[in-house]
Design a protein around this motif. Structure first.
Motif, short mmCIF file in Angstrom:
data_model
loop_
_atom_site.label_atom_id
_atom_site.label_comp_id
_atom_site.label_asym_id
_atom_site.label_seq_id
_atom_site.Cartn_x
_atom_site.Cartn_y
_atom_site.Cartn_z
N ALA A 122 -22.68 -5.45 -19.59
CA ALA A 122 -22.01 -6.17 -18.44
C ALA A 122 -23.06 -6.22 -17.43
O ALA A 122 -23.05 -7.46 -16.60
CB ALA A 122 -20.89 -5.09 -17.87
N LEU A 123 -24.03 -5.38 -17.14
CA LEU A 123 -25.32 -5.49 -16.37
C LEU A 123 -26.07 -6.85 -16.43
O LEU A 123 -26.42 -7.59 -15.78
CB LEU A 123 -26.12 -4.47 -16.03
CG LEU A 123 -25.33 -3.21 -15.21
CD1 LEU A 123 -26.42 -1.87 -15.35
CD2 LEU A 123 -25.09 -3.55 -13.93
N ILE A 134 -15.63 -9.20 -18.30
CA ILE A 134 -14.86 -10.48 -18.42
C ILE A 134 -14.74 -11.10 -17.05
O ILE A 134 -14.62 -12.31 -17.21
CB ILE A 134 -13.33 -9.90 -18.84
CG1 ILE A 134 -13.26 -8.85 -19.96
CG2 ILE A 134 -12.27 -10.91 -18.76
CD1 ILE A 134 -12.27 -8.35 -20.37
N GLY A 135 -15.09 -10.36 -15.96
CA GLY A 135 -14.79 -11.14 -14.59
C GLY A 135 -15.92 -11.85 -14.33
O GLY A 135 -15.51 -12.77 -13.61
N VAL A 144 -18.54 -9.38 -8.18
CA VAL A 144 -17.68 -9.31 -9.32
C VAL A 144 -18.22 -7.47 -9.84
O VAL A 144 -17.28 -6.80 -10.04
CB VAL A 144 -17.77 -10.07 -10.62
CG1 VAL A 144 -17.30 -9.31 -11.57
CG2 VAL A 144 -17.21 -11.36 -10.09
N LEU A 145 -19.62 -7.26 -9.85
CA LEU A 145 -19.96 -5.87 -10.08
C LEU A 145 -18.98 -4.67 -9.35
O LEU A 145 -18.60 -3.87 -9.68
CB LEU A 145 -21.32 -5.84 -9.95
CG LEU A 145 -21.95 -4.57 -10.43
CD1 LEU A 145 -21.97 -4.48 -11.87
CD2 LEU A 145 -23.46 -4.61 -10.35
N VAL A 146 -19.19 -4.91 -7.78
CA VAL A 146 -18.53 -3.97 -7.06
C VAL A 146 -17.13 -4.04 -7.25
O VAL A 146 -16.48 -2.91 -7.46
CB VAL A 146 -18.76 -4.66 -5.59
CG1 VAL A 146 -18.19 -3.70 -4.56
CG2 VAL A 146 -20.63 -4.62 -5.36
N ALA A 147 -16.42 -5.18 -7.44
CA ALA A 147 -14.84 -5.46 -7.57
C ALA A 147 -14.62 -4.79 -8.95
O ALA A 147 -13.51 -4.04 -9.05
CB ALA A 147 -14.60 -6.89 -7.66
N ALA A 172 -16.15 -8.21 -24.75
CA ALA A 172 -15.55 -6.81 -23.99
C ALA A 172 -14.68 -6.36 -25.17
O ALA A 172 -14.62 -5.00 -25.42
CB ALA A 172 -15.08 -7.27 -22.89
N GLY A 173 -14.06 -7.23 -25.73
CA GLY A 173 -13.09 -6.69 -26.70
C GLY A 173 -13.87 -5.74 -27.85
O GLY A 173 -13.34 -4.69 -28.21
N ILE A 174 -14.91 -6.44 -28.41
CA ILE A 174 -15.49 -5.84 -29.63
C ILE A 174 -16.24 -4.34 -29.13
O ILE A 174 -16.12 -3.36 -29.64
CB ILE A 174 -16.46 -6.34 -30.39
CG1 ILE A 174 -17.09 -5.56 -31.66
CG2 ILE A 174 -17.50 -7.17 -29.51
CD1 ILE A 174 -15.99 -5.12 -32.60
#
Lengths: 511, 361
Positions: B204-205, B73-74, B297-300, B259-261
């Protein structure tokens, strides 16, 4: 006790090297309506801001009823009895008239009593206001009344008005004049800033004219003509008019035919029926006082605004009604807006990225399969910086870190580097030092002599006389016919700037 | 003597990266103060909260499970915020994605072969994107503020989901619990490790890499950045701000839906009223802490994942409310925004009041 209410004596105000006011003296008598005249950048606002405490003079002194005063801030000015109505209002649309007024008053107020006073004062001066109306629902003229009433409630002895009629209809303006005369009759002095010379003649008993930060004349406008006032404003020391040979002109590259565009917001000016042709090989300049439709004209020609444009715009033989700025660039046109930072360039971006801004769609290889070629953009930025002597602290700095003159050279150089067939530039040397201005003007002349068409929108008459082959004047969104530079002098242009060519101008003057 | 903020000529590169570090440090400090006010040993509390979650293999896996949706999402929100489009409703788009994606396994339970997973993921992204299209339409057509519309639509989405789960989609054999049937076969995402890490982390990656390239190398990314920092210059370049609103909301909505599914088809395996512990809102902090940069964003995302795990650990070990996680997240966002001021400004100590004549210019 002095005869004068407020005197500004030998006031000088410098910003760095630049003297916005240079040894300015202005004296206001109680009950007098005094005009402050001058072109844009002549130093009117600077002077007025010092009287209102928003700026402090670098030298000289202000005297109030004969005694020297230091007006530390606007609150001190109001305490002294100076009220000011700004050209751009500061009202909260979501609040009522009474609430807006209450916000400006120093102490907590009883709202009911305030509403009654607003009603009394506003009716008494012929500026009727409903205290409980929402500002959002009011016309521009009514909003201005709030600002005026807000000042009147503090019973000022001096009222400063910055171009109050710029936003009013002729009828609203007439009503305002009645109020101002009545205030003056009660002993209040009024300092009246305006570009409308007929208005000044009708209303004011004295006028101080500023040019380039200096007082050039103190006159009685009732004894002057609009033409003579204009001459004072723009100066009689006419620079030698360009007599450079104009070669045979090419075909018309830009044609505007009865172009109209509604105003962009309450402080904009609608374009009305603008027709103009610019041929290859010539520089056409559009003169005019700021806010008379120049930015609307630029938006219409560049294609930044497409909705609402009436009439037709043709660039290099192609109708442009449905073509946005990208497509117009593809036809060989290039544009330089008035505002460098945030419009012509992205402040946070380095120069190389700013190159991409206007050239991604027109340069081969700048964008390949969606990927940006940063190397090429960097090369172009370096080339522009070299050719136009853009001085930078390190290679590829952010646009915001450049001085005004350097950034303007970059923004114009970025377009000239493309060798455009048409260049439209708004205020090419606004706020630019003399050296950079000369470079830019020479570059515009060279571009025109190489066969391209150049349209310059400018408020600087010296500049216009130095570079233009033909001049047209814009006033209240209407464009005069263009005439060769040699056929015009400053007086004629000054008259046109004051609106002499407008349809209906004659009727208004007569009434 | 007084402190003044003085504008820098250029944005400070150093502060761009130092600011989040500073913000994290200040958050820890504020956390220590809060813990000691609550009568806890601050050192021990911070250890339980921030260190313990990364000391065990199983909790690292759990961290990946929590970080995956935050990152997914980020990154979408980072693009959005870069363009000055304020999608605050990712939580609602996540809910809609979960709902859309769950339609297949719930309505056609026998369809358990591989294609169902692909279809479920596509439906999830579609649901999120469609739901984000509502604020996009309202903004471009009527000029409505997307902050308000997207936020309010979160609660609408949650109520719609709730109705489905308690109503037509409730598991008939579920003893009246508000949950759907259990997903089976390819209706569940493939898992890794001990069984909680799932395909969502891989997605996500991929999203991070794709959006990183988009933002740094493509014309589209350039357009996003121009429209975001200087809208006037965007118009001048010929970019349409309306199309940008659509692009950003559809992109971030789609990723939130995905992300939801992934949450439903991953860790839970069925649809239930609590689909996410506020990932959509926390992702806003992730986006900012990651400098609106996909790699950041990955780190955060990992760091905020820790705050969730820490919240759970603190609940068990220290007996404090799990709402502390939200307190920490809020404090962190506050400090990031405050520290970001230092990117464009520097703090200077002025000895005395100087002439302020030029200040008004």
């Amino acid at each position: 006790m002095s005869d004068f209410l407020l005197e500004a004596v030998h006031i000088t105000k410098t910003f760095g090297e630049f003297a916005a006011n240079d040894d300015v003296t202005l004296r206001l008598k109680p009950g007098e309506i005094h005009a402050l005249l001058g072109e844009n950048g002549a130093g009117k606002s600077t002077l007025v801001k010092m009287m209102y405490g928003a700026l402090q003079p670098s030298d000289g002194e202000l005297r109030w009823r004969g005694k020297p005063v230091r007006i530390a801030n606007p609150a001190a000015a109001r305490a002294l009895g100076v009220g000011m109505v700004f050209q751009h209002f500061s009202l909260f649309e979501a609040l009522t008239v009474a609430e807006n007024v209450a916000l400006a008053l120093p102490d907590a107020t009883d709202m009911a009593a305030l509403a009654t006073r607003i009603e009394q004062v506003s009716r008494g001066y012929g500026l009727p206001l409903q205290p409980h109306a929402l500002v959002a629902d009011l016309s521009v003229g009514q909003r201005q009344r709030i600002e005026i009433v807000r000042c009147l409630l503090q019973e000022p002895s001096l009222l400063i008005m910055d171009e109050p009629t710029a936003v009013l209809t002729p009828q609203e303006a007439d009503q305002l004049f009645v109020t101002l005369r009545r205030l003056a009759a009660e002993g209040c002095a009024i300092l009246y800033i305006s570009h409308r010379l007929e208005e000044v003649k009708a209303l004011c008993q004295a006028a101080t004219v500023l040019r380039r930060g200096k007082v050039v004349a103190v006159v009685d406008p009732r004894r002057e003509t609009a033409a003579s006032l204009a001459r004072h404003m723009v100066g009689v020391d006419v620079a030698d008019v360009s007599t450079r040979m104009v070669q045979a002109l090419g075909e018309a590259i830009l044609t505007l035919d009865h172009v109209s565009l509604p105003a962009d917001g309450p402080f904009g000016t609608a374009l009305r029926d603008v027709s103009l042709e610019v041929a290859g090989g010539e520089i056409v300049a559009i003169a005019g006082v700021a806010g008379n439709g120049q930015s609307e004209l630029f938006d219409a020609v560049s294609g930044e605004r497409l909705e609402g444009v009436g009439g037709s715009i043709t660039i290099a033989g192609h109708g442009c009604a449905a073509r946005g700025i990208k497509a117009r660039r593809a036809l060989g046109a290039a544009f330089v807006p008035e505002e460098r930072l945030g419009h012509g360039a992205v402040p946070d971006f380095p120069l190389s990225h700013n190159v991409i801004l206007t050239r991604f769609a027109v340069d081969d290889g700048m964008v390949q399969r969606g990927l940006v070629n940063l190397g090429l953009a960097g090369d172009v930025a370096g080339r522009v910086a070299g050719a136009f002597d853009v001085r930078t602290a390190h290679s590829d700095p952010e646009a915001r870190s450049l001085s005004g003159g350097n950034l303007q050279k970059f923004v114009i150089g970025r377009e000239l580097d493309r060798r455009p067939r048409l260049l439209v530039v708004n205020q090419p040397t606004w706020g630019v030092d003399a050296g950079a201005a000369a470079v830019i003007r020479q570059a515009l002349i060279d571009l025109a002599r190489s066969g391209s068409a150049v349209l310059v929108i400018s408020q600087d008459l010296d500049e216009i006389f130095a570079i233009a082959d033909r001049i047209a004047v814009i006033s209240r969104g209407e464009l005069s016919d263009s005439r060769p530079t040699g056929d015009l002098d400053r007086e004629a242009i000054g008259l046109l700037m004051a609106g002499a060519h407008e349809r209906g101008a004659s009727e208004r003057a007569a009434s | 003597m007084r402190l003044v903020l003085e504008r820098r000529a250029e944005r400070s590169r150093l502060m761009t990266w130092l600011s989040p570090v500073l913000a994290v440090a200040l958050t820890l400090l504020a956390g220590a103060v809060i813990f000691s006010l609550m009568g806890l040993d601050p050192a021990h509390a911070l250890y339980v909260y921030f260190l313990e979650p990364v000391l065990w293999w199983w909790s690292l896996e759990e961290l990946v499970v929590k970080a995956a949706p935050l990152v997914l999402i980020g990154v979408g929100l980072a693009v959005c915020f870069r363009a000055n489009v304020w999608n605050i409703g990712a939580e609602g788009q996540l809910t809609m994605g979960a709902l859309f994606g769950s339609a297949l396994p719930i309505l056609w339970h026998e369809f358990q072969s591989f294609p169902v997973m692909v279809l479920m993921l596509m439906m999830g992204a579609l649901g999120g994107a469609l739901y984000a299209a509502i604020p996009a339409y309202l903004r471009t057509r009527f000029g409505t503020n997307e902050i308000l519309t997207s936020l309010m639509l979160v609660y609408v989405a949650q109520l719609i989901a709730d109705w489905f789960i308690r109503g037509p989609w409730r598991d008939p054999q579920g003893f009246n619990f508000p949950k759907s049937v259990q997903f089976e076969g390819w209706q569940l995402l493939p898992t890794f490790g001990d069984g909680r890490m799932h395909l969502g982390a891989g997605l996500a990656l991929v999203a991070v890499v794709v959006l990183y390239v988009l933002m740094s190398r493509t014309l589209k990314g350039f357009e996003v950045r121009v429209v975001g920092t200087a809208p006037r210059a965007g118009t001048f370049a010929g970019f349409s701000s309306k199309r940008m609103v659509w692009f950003c909301l559809l992109l971030s909505g789609g990723l939130a839906g995905l992300a939801g599914i992934c949450e439903v088809a991953g860790p839970s395996g069925h649809l239930q009223p609590a689909i996410s512990p506020g990932y959509g809102f926390t992702a806003i902090i992730v986006a900012f802490l990651g400098r609106l940069n996909p790699a950041g964003v990955l780190v955060a995302g990992v760091m905020l994942g820790i705050s969730y795990l820490g919240g759970e650990a603190a609940q068990i070990d220290l007996g404090i409310s799990d709402k502390t996680a939200q307190v920490f997240q809020g404090i962190l966002l506050f400090f990031i925004l405050a520290c970001d001021t230092l990117i464009l400004y520097r703090i200077r100590l002025l000895r005395s009041q100087t002439a302020y004549g030029d200040a008004g210019r």
